[in-house]
Design a protein around this motif. Sequence first.
Motif, PDB file in Angstrom:
ATOM      1  N   ARG A 130       0.837  -1.202   0.000  1.00  0.00           N
ATOM      2  CA  ARG A 130       0.000   0.000   0.000  1.00  0.00           C
ATOM      3  C   ARG A 130       0.871   1.251   0.000  1.00  0.00           C
ATOM      4  N   PRO A 131       0.936   1.947  -1.149  1.00  0.00           N
ATOM      5  CA  PRO A 131       1.741   3.161  -1.233  1.00  0.00           C
ATOM      6  C   PRO A 131       1.346   4.176  -0.158  1.00  0.00           C
ATOM      7  N   GLY A 132       2.364   4.756   0.450  1.00  0.00           N
ATOM      8  CA  GLY A 132       2.140   5.764   1.474  1.00  0.00           C
ATOM      9  C   GLY A 132       1.799   5.205   2.838  1.00  0.00           C
ATOM     10  N   VAL A 133       1.582   3.893   2.932  1.00  0.00           N
ATOM     11  CA  VAL A 133       1.161   3.275   4.193  1.00  0.00           C
ATOM     12  C   VAL A 133       2.199   2.268   4.688  1.00  0.00           C
ATOM     13  N   ASP A 134       2.606   1.361   3.805  1.00  0.00           N
ATOM     14  CA  ASP A 134       3.464   0.250   4.212  1.00  0.00           C
ATOM     15  C   ASP A 134       4.942   0.550   4.077  1.00  0.00           C
ATOM     16  N   GLY A 135       5.696   0.181   5.103  1.00  0.00           N
ATOM     17  CA  GLY A 135       7.127   0.010   4.979  1.00  0.00           C
ATOM     18  C   GLY A 135       7.332  -1.415   4.507  1.00  0.00           C
ATOM     19  N   LEU A 136       8.442  -1.686   3.852  1.00  0.00           N
ATOM     20  CA  LEU A 136       8.653  -3.008   3.284  1.00  0.00           C
ATOM     21  C   LEU A 136      10.064  -3.485   3.603  1.00  0.00           C
ATOM     22  N   ILE A 137      10.152  -4.724   4.067  1.00  0.00           N
ATOM     23  CA  ILE A 137      11.437  -5.384   4.297  1.00  0.00           C
ATOM     24  C   ILE A 137      11.563  -6.482   3.253  1.00  0.00           C
ATOM     25  N   LEU A 138      12.698  -6.493   2.562  1.00  0.00           N
ATOM     26  CA  LEU A 138      12.998  -7.514   1.565  1.00  0.00           C
ATOM     27  C   LEU A 138      14.170  -8.325   2.099  1.00  0.00           C
ATOM     28  N   GLU A 139      14.052  -9.659   2.037  1.00  0.00           N
ATOM     29  CA  GLU A 139      15.124 -10.543   2.484  1.00  0.00           C
ATOM     30  C   GLU A 139      15.328 -11.657   1.468  1.00  0.00           C
ATOM     31  N   GLU A 140      16.599 -11.920   1.155  1.00  0.00           N
ATOM     32  CA  GLU A 140      16.972 -13.007   0.251  1.00  0.00           C
ATOM     33  C   GLU A 140      18.384 -13.433   0.632  1.00  0.00           C
ATOM     34  N   GLY A 141      18.495 -14.530   1.352  1.00  0.00           N
ATOM     35  CA  GLY A 141      19.818 -14.977   1.797  1.00  0.00           C
ATOM     36  C   GLY A 141      20.485 -13.924   2.660  1.00  0.00           C
ATOM     37  N   ILE A 142      21.676 -13.490   2.236  1.00  0.00           N
ATOM     38  CA  ILE A 142      22.396 -12.460   2.998  1.00  0.00           C
ATOM     39  C   ILE A 142      21.940 -11.046   2.649  1.00  0.00           C
ATOM     40  N   HIS A 143      21.069 -10.926   1.668  1.00  0.00           N
ATOM     41  CA  HIS A 143      20.585  -9.621   1.219  1.00  0.00           C
ATOM     42  C   HIS A 143      19.359  -9.214   2.033  1.00  0.00           C
ATOM     43  N   ARG A 144      19.401  -7.994   2.578  1.00  0.00           N
ATOM     44  CA  ARG A 144      18.271  -7.495   3.359  1.00  0.00           C
ATOM     45  C   ARG A 144      18.243  -5.976   3.261  1.00  0.00           C
ATOM     46  N   ALA A 145      17.053  -5.439   3.079  1.00  0.00           N
ATOM     47  CA  ALA A 145      16.898  -3.983   3.016  1.00  0.00           C
ATOM     48  C   ALA A 145      15.466  -3.628   3.392  1.00  0.00           C
ATOM     49  N   THR A 146      15.303  -2.392   3.799  1.00  0.00           N
ATOM     50  CA  THR A 146      13.965  -1.893   4.104  1.00  0.00           C
ATOM     51  C   THR A 146      13.828  -0.460   3.641  1.00  0.00           C
ATOM     52  N   PHE A 147      12.606  -0.067   3.360  1.00  0.00           N
ATOM     53  CA  PHE A 147      12.226   1.325   3.151  1.00  0.00           C
ATOM     54  C   PHE A 147      11.100   1.631   4.121  1.00  0.00           C
ATOM     55  N   LEU A 148      11.246   2.729   4.839  1.00  0.00           N
ATOM     56  CA  LEU A 148      10.174   3.213   5.704  1.00  0.00           C
ATOM     57  C   LEU A 148       9.014   3.703   4.839  1.00  0.00           C
ATOM     58  N   PRO A 149       7.815   3.777   5.398  1.00  0.00           N
ATOM     59  CA  PRO A 149       6.688   4.309   4.627  1.00  0.00           C
ATOM     60  C   PRO A 149       6.947   5.727   4.093  1.00  0.00           C
ATOM     61  N   SER A 150       7.769   6.509   4.773  1.00  0.00           N
ATOM     62  CA  SER A 150       8.051   7.877   4.321  1.00  0.00           C
ATOM     63  C   SER A 150       8.783   7.909   2.976  1.00  0.00           C
ATOM     64  N   VAL A 151       9.413   6.801   2.577  1.00  0.00           N
ATOM     65  CA  VAL A 151      10.116   6.755   1.288  1.00  0.00           C
ATOM     66  C   VAL A 151       9.134   6.880   0.127  1.00  0.00           C
ATOM     67  N   TRP A 152       7.866   6.549   0.374  1.00  0.00           N
ATOM     68  CA  TRP A 152       6.850   6.720  -0.674  1.00  0.00           C
ATOM     69  C   TRP A 152       6.765   8.188  -1.120  1.00  0.00           C
ATOM     70  N   ASN A 153       7.173   9.130  -0.256  1.00  0.00           N
ATOM     71  CA  ASN A 153       7.142  10.552  -0.627  1.00  0.00           C
ATOM     72  C   ASN A 153       8.076  10.839  -1.796  1.00  0.00           C
ATOM     73  N   THR A 154       9.190  10.101  -1.892  1.00  0.00           N
ATOM     74  CA  THR A 154      10.128  10.316  -2.990  1.00  0.00           C
ATOM     75  C   THR A 154      10.018   9.255  -4.086  1.00  0.00           C
ATOM     76  N   LEU A 155       9.432   8.118  -3.753  1.00  0.00           N
ATOM     77  CA  LEU A 155       9.228   7.035  -4.736  1.00  0.00           C
ATOM     78  C   LEU A 155       7.754   6.614  -4.689  1.00  0.00           C
ATOM     79  N   PRO A 156       6.851   7.427  -5.236  1.00  0.00           N
ATOM     80  CA  PRO A 156       5.410   7.165  -5.073  1.00  0.00           C
ATOM     81  C   PRO A 156       4.850   6.009  -5.891  1.00  0.00           C
ATOM     82  N   LYS A 157       5.570   5.522  -6.892  1.00  0.00           N
ATOM     83  CA  LYS A 157       5.078   4.408  -7.705  1.00  0.00           C
ATOM     84  C   LYS A 157       5.602   3.103  -7.126  1.00  0.00           C
ATOM     85  N   SER A 158       4.716   2.124  -6.997  1.00  0.00           N
ATOM     86  CA  SER A 158       5.089   0.833  -6.415  1.00  0.00           C
ATOM     87  C   SER A 158       6.272   0.191  -7.129  1.00  0.00           C
ATOM     88  N   GLN A 159       6.287   0.280  -8.466  1.00  0.00           N
ATOM     89  CA  GLN A 159       7.377  -0.326  -9.237  1.00  0.00           C
ATOM     90  C   GLN A 159       8.718   0.309  -8.870  1.00  0.00           C
TER      91      GLN A 159
END
Length: 192
Positions: A130-159
């Motif tokens: 949900r744009p503007g609502v959800d923060g997202l954590i991505l995990e794959e093996g040793i790879h891990r990253a997150t974006f806080l919901p506030s990042v939607w302000n600069t990256l408003p498109k889900s893609q």
Amino acid sequence: MWLAMLVMVCFSVLQKKQKRLLSCARASITQGLQGGWQREPPSLDKDEPGASFVTLTLQGRLRGCVGSLEVRQSLIVNVWQNAFNAAFRDSRFPPLDQEELGDVQIAISILTPALLLAADNEQDLLNKIRPGVDGLILEEGIHRATFLPSVWNTLPKSQDFLLHLKRKAGLADDYWSSSLKFTTYQTISFTE
């Protein structure tokens, strides 16, 4: 009428807590600049456990951001440590200096518990976040990253949000695997 009074009381308590946490974050940074930083705030009141991110901006530009995705300690200790780390240990920036302290703005995001998000493919995931609502954590093996919901302000498109999150995790733009793990969370955010 009693409901309106209850809402006002809750809002007042929340405002006091926000001020206390922002004050704690600024005190941690100030103490760090003075060279006598401790791992816990000097006057530690009992507080509920919590996870937070502390974001520093200077003239509207990111100056540091460090946080915790899991609850491991009281919220006030978490904010105290994350504020220090955002100011002095974010590897993307040099340590904050005394001249910047007066102009730096502090924002705190308190995280809700993360929930696993099942997705069969990338389009399925894009339909579920949900744009503007959800923060997202991505995990794959040793790879891990997150974006806080506030990042939607600069990256408003889900893609775009997902693309940049993959890059942050060190994955290829078109990477997809059935072993990718996604979790979502929300935040309560406030700033000075």
